[in-house]
Design an enzyme around this catalytic site. Structure first.
Site, short mmCIF file in Angstrom:
data_model
loop_
_atom_site.label_atom_id
_atom_site.label_comp_id
_atom_site.label_asym_id
_atom_site.label_seq_id
_atom_site.Cartn_x
_atom_site.Cartn_y
_atom_site.Cartn_z
CG ASP A 13 25.75 -65.43 115.27
OD1 ASP A 13 24.50 -65.55 115.59
OD2 ASP A 13 25.45 -64.37 115.03
CE LYS A 16 23.54 -68.66 121.47
NZ LYS A 16 24.97 -67.87 120.44
N GLY A 40 19.29 -65.98 116.38
CA GLY A 40 19.12 -67.33 114.75
C GLY A 40 19.46 -68.42 115.67
CG HIS A 41 20.15 -70.63 118.76
ND1 HIS A 41 19.88 -71.46 120.30
CD2 HIS A 41 20.89 -69.27 118.75
CE1 HIS A 41 20.19 -69.47 121.04
NE2 HIS A 41 20.55 -69.12 120.08
P1 GDP Z 1 23.97 -70.11 117.26
O1 GDP Z 1 23.39 -68.58 116.90
O2 GDP Z 1 25.43 -69.75 117.74
O3 GDP Z 1 23.19 -70.99 117.53
O4 GDP Z 1 24.94 -70.04 116.22
P2 GDP Z 1 24.09 -69.70 114.16
O5 GDP Z 1 23.67 -70.62 114.19
O6 GDP Z 1 23.76 -68.05 114.48
O7 GDP Z 1 25.25 -69.58 113.45
C1 GDP Z 1 26.72 -70.83 113.51
C2 GDP Z 1 26.84 -71.30 112.33
O8 GDP Z 1 27.35 -72.29 111.98
C3 GDP Z 1 25.11 -72.14 111.89
O9 GDP Z 1 25.00 -71.31 110.36
C4 GDP Z 1 25.74 -73.77 111.71
O10 GDP Z 1 25.37 -74.26 111.34
C5 GDP Z 1 26.87 -73.56 111.82
N1 GDP Z 1 28.01 -74.16 112.55
C6 GDP Z 1 28.06 -74.69 113.87
N2 GDP Z 1 29.06 -75.51 114.36
C7 GDP Z 1 30.00 -75.65 112.74
C8 GDP Z 1 31.34 -75.86 112.22
O11 GDP Z 1 31.73 -77.08 113.03
N3 GDP Z 1 31.56 -76.16 111.29
C9 GDP Z 1 31.03 -75.38 109.86
N4 GDP Z 1 31.91 -74.99 108.65
N5 GDP Z 1 30.01 -74.30 110.42
C10 GDP Z 1 29.56 -75.03 111.44
P1 IMO Z 2 22.09 -65.44 118.83
O1 IMO Z 2 21.80 -66.32 119.44
C1 IMO Z 2 24.73 -62.40 117.84
C2 IMO Z 2 23.53 -58.88 118.93
C3 IMO Z 2 22.91 -57.70 117.46
C4 IMO Z 2 23.39 -55.94 118.08
C5 IMO Z 2 23.23 -56.44 119.70
C6 IMO Z 2 21.84 -56.02 120.22
O2 IMO Z 2 21.72 -66.38 117.35
O3 IMO Z 2 23.87 -66.18 118.58
P2 IMO Z 2 19.51 -56.43 119.40
O4 IMO Z 2 18.22 -57.28 118.62
O5 IMO Z 2 19.41 -57.70 120.95
O6 IMO Z 2 19.07 -55.36 120.90
O7 IMO Z 2 20.24 -56.20 119.45
O8 IMO Z 2 23.45 -58.28 119.60
N1 IMO Z 2 22.74 -60.22 118.23
C7 IMO Z 2 23.24 -60.94 118.18
N2 IMO Z 2 24.45 -60.88 117.26
N3 IMO Z 2 23.40 -63.22 117.71
C8 IMO Z 2 23.12 -63.29 118.46
O9 IMO Z 2 21.77 -64.08 118.62
C9 IMO Z 2 22.47 -61.86 118.63
N4 IMO Z 2 21.46 -61.60 119.32
C10 IMO Z 2 21.68 -60.30 119.53
O10 IMO Z 2 23.60 -57.46 116.33
O11 IMO Z 2 24.46 -56.01 117.40
MG MG Z 3 22.96 -67.22 115.78
#
Ligand code: GDP
Ligand code: IMO
Ligand code: MG
Length: 442
Positions: A13, A16, A40-41
């Site tokens: 999270d 990416k 979850g991106h």
């Molecule tokens: P990922 O799994 O690495 O793609 O990240 P996620 O999408 O799960 O979580 C990142 C969250 O932060 C998302 O809700 C993005 O919209 C938000 N986000 C990304 N970059 C920024 C930033 O620079 N500032 C803020 N406030 N939110 C951001």
């Molecule tokens: P993105 O791509 C954050 C965590 C789960 C748990 C561990 C194992 O959005 O960054 P799993 O379901 O993979 O067997 O769970 O890994 N986990 C993540 N945490 N971002 C993710 O993906 C994750 N995918 C799995 O919360 O701790």
């Molecule tokens: Mg994510």
């Protein structure tokens, strides 16, 4: 060499999806190479927010091929939901390709994931309940069912019949749950193939051809380095290789085809699920970051644990992945704090560790050592240049660079595409001036 890997340097999270979307504008291909719909991106375009679990975050560009490669574990139901969601927003998925070698997440994997977690009680991993551990276990055990099996329903049925007998025995006899129905699963998956069958190919040939032709290929990591099955905080990890090496295995290319490795790091640290998080903030500051950063899981909605930036974690990631440069995200979330801490090491039983400790027990029980910097009050979400940032913000960035010894090439100050400060002149040229494709507006 035109292969670029982008991956998470912490516990997932990091943002990416948001960075992939930015870079995808100049890519010919974007590839997911590991993980499944546990990812979850999020991509934010104007006021529109897209949450992608399976489809690479390059899908907003109709000319960019989006590949789900062999290392991914695919839940066809989620994929189809995602295709439909995108179609409702006018985004086409005709450029999607799926590897026939990717393994299928089956309903029993999800049941076994949930039951296994329940059985662990307080020691649970805190998985996403998407069946990820059980499906990778079946892959290693050589009892998995692959995407290509869907193209020969006779084989698919035979494999399903054999596997389901064993899985149902465990589901019933070990966990005391209702067995799953063969016909129901078969009927459902037969329906899926009618929708996704047209996307299935051997993606390794396609990816290598793109690289050999000098096209630009981006490998979009899922999860993060500390969730890696080998190098993460085991057993509190996911079940795939999330590190740069995993991009080669998970897509069928040789390491020599990679020219650059970009790490994404959040300006602080978060983690969902159980396991050590040495810099965790359990007071109102942690709550402040959670609320301000909307730190709730994209996949499960769970509250993310929040902590200060952890330099040993970043240094470890840089080493494991050979990272060239870092994109720092969510810097805006730190605005408003009086002081900001950076963890430079840990202490345990009188010993100082400046790197990740060799034993997991230390990681669980250590005390972080902090360098304390002055915070800033200004809103930085509209700032476009490094020089326009408040002095204390610049100091925070420069201090991180000094500690990790590689450049922070881009800094994001908000979730929207435009909220990015680009310090790397090469990237700036790529992203802002020489772009082949216009920025898409939804
Ligand atoms: P990922 O799994 O690495 O793609 O990240 P996620 O999408 O799960 O979580 C990142 C969250 O932060 C998302 O809700 C993005 O919209 C938000 N986000 C990304 N970059 C920024 C930033 O620079 N500032 C803020 N406030 N939110 C951001
Ligand atoms: P993105 O791509 C954050 C965590 C789960 C748990 C561990 C194992 O959005 O960054 P799993 O379901 O993979 O067997 O769970 O890994 N986990 C993540 N945490 N971002 C993710 O993906 C994750 N995918 C799995 O919360 O701790
Ligand atoms: Mg994510």
């Amino acid at each position: 060499m035109p292969g670029i890997i982008l991956l998470g340097t912490q516990w997932g999270d990091e943002g990416k999806g948001r960075v992939t979307d930015l870079l995808a504008r100049d890519m010919d291909m974007v590839i997911r190479f590991q993980g499944g719909n546990n990812a979850g991106h999020t991509v934010v375009i104007g006021t529109e927010e897209l949450k992608l679990h399976h489809i690479p975050s390059g899908i907003m560009y109709p000319e960019t091929l989006c590949v789900i490669a062999n290392g991914v574990v695919l839940n066809p139901e989620t994929l189809i939901e995602e295709i439909d969601m995108l179609a409702r927003k006018g985004i086409e998925t005709k450029n999607l390709r799926i590897s026939g070698n990717a393994h299928l997440v089956m309903p029993y994997h999800i049941v076994l994931d949930m039951a296994g977690e329940q059985n662990l009680g307080k020691s649970k991993i805190g998985t996403t309940h998407k069946g990820i551990g059980p499906v990778y276990a079946d892959k290693a055990y050589r009892s998995g069912i692959r995407v290509q099996d869907l193209l020969d329903l006779k084989i698919f049925r035979t494999k399903l019949e054999e596997t389901l007998k064993l899985k149902n025995a465990i589901i019933e006899k070990v966990y005391g749950l209702e067995p799953l129905n063969l016909e129901e699963i078969f009927g459902k998956y037969k329906g899926f193939v009618e929708i996704i069958g047209k996307y299935i190919i051997d993606t390794s040939f396609l990816i290598n051809k793109y690289l050999d032709d000098g096209k630009r290929v981006l490998f979009e990591g899922a999860q993060g380095t500390l969730l890696d099955i080998d190098h993460g905080t085991y057993p509190f990890v996911t079940s795939s290789s999330t590190i740069a090496g995993g991009a080669c295995v998970g897509s069928g290319i040789g390491p020599k085809k990679i020219s650059e490795i970009i790490g994404v790091a959040k300006a602080y640290t978060t983690r969902v699920g159980s396991g050590p998080l040495p810099t965790e903030i359990e007071d109102s500051t942690g709550e402040y970051l959670r609320k301000k950063g909307h730190e709730y899981g994209t996949t499960t909605g769970r509250a993310r644990r929040c902590g200060w930036l952890d330099i040993p974690v970043l240094k470890y990631s840089i080493m494991l992945n050979s990272i060239d440069k870092i994109v720092l995200t969510k810097l805006d979330v730190l605005s408003g704090l009086d002081e900001i801490k950076i963890c430079t090491g840990y202490t345990y039983e009188g010993e100082l560790f400046e790197d990740i400790p060799p034993h997991q027990t230390i990681m669980h029980k250590c005390q972080p050592v902090y360098k304390i910097l002055k915070g800033w009050k200004q809103d930085i979400t509209q700032i476009k240049d490094f020089d326009g940032l408040p002095e204390n913000t610049r100091n925070y960035i420069l201090e991180i660079e000094k500690l990790i010894k590689i450049p922070l090439s881009m800094i994001s100050v908000g979730p929207e595409r435009s909220q990015i400060i680009t310090r790397d002149t090469e990237l700036k040229k790529d992203i802002l001036s020489k772009s082949k494709k216009p920025l898409l507006v939804l």
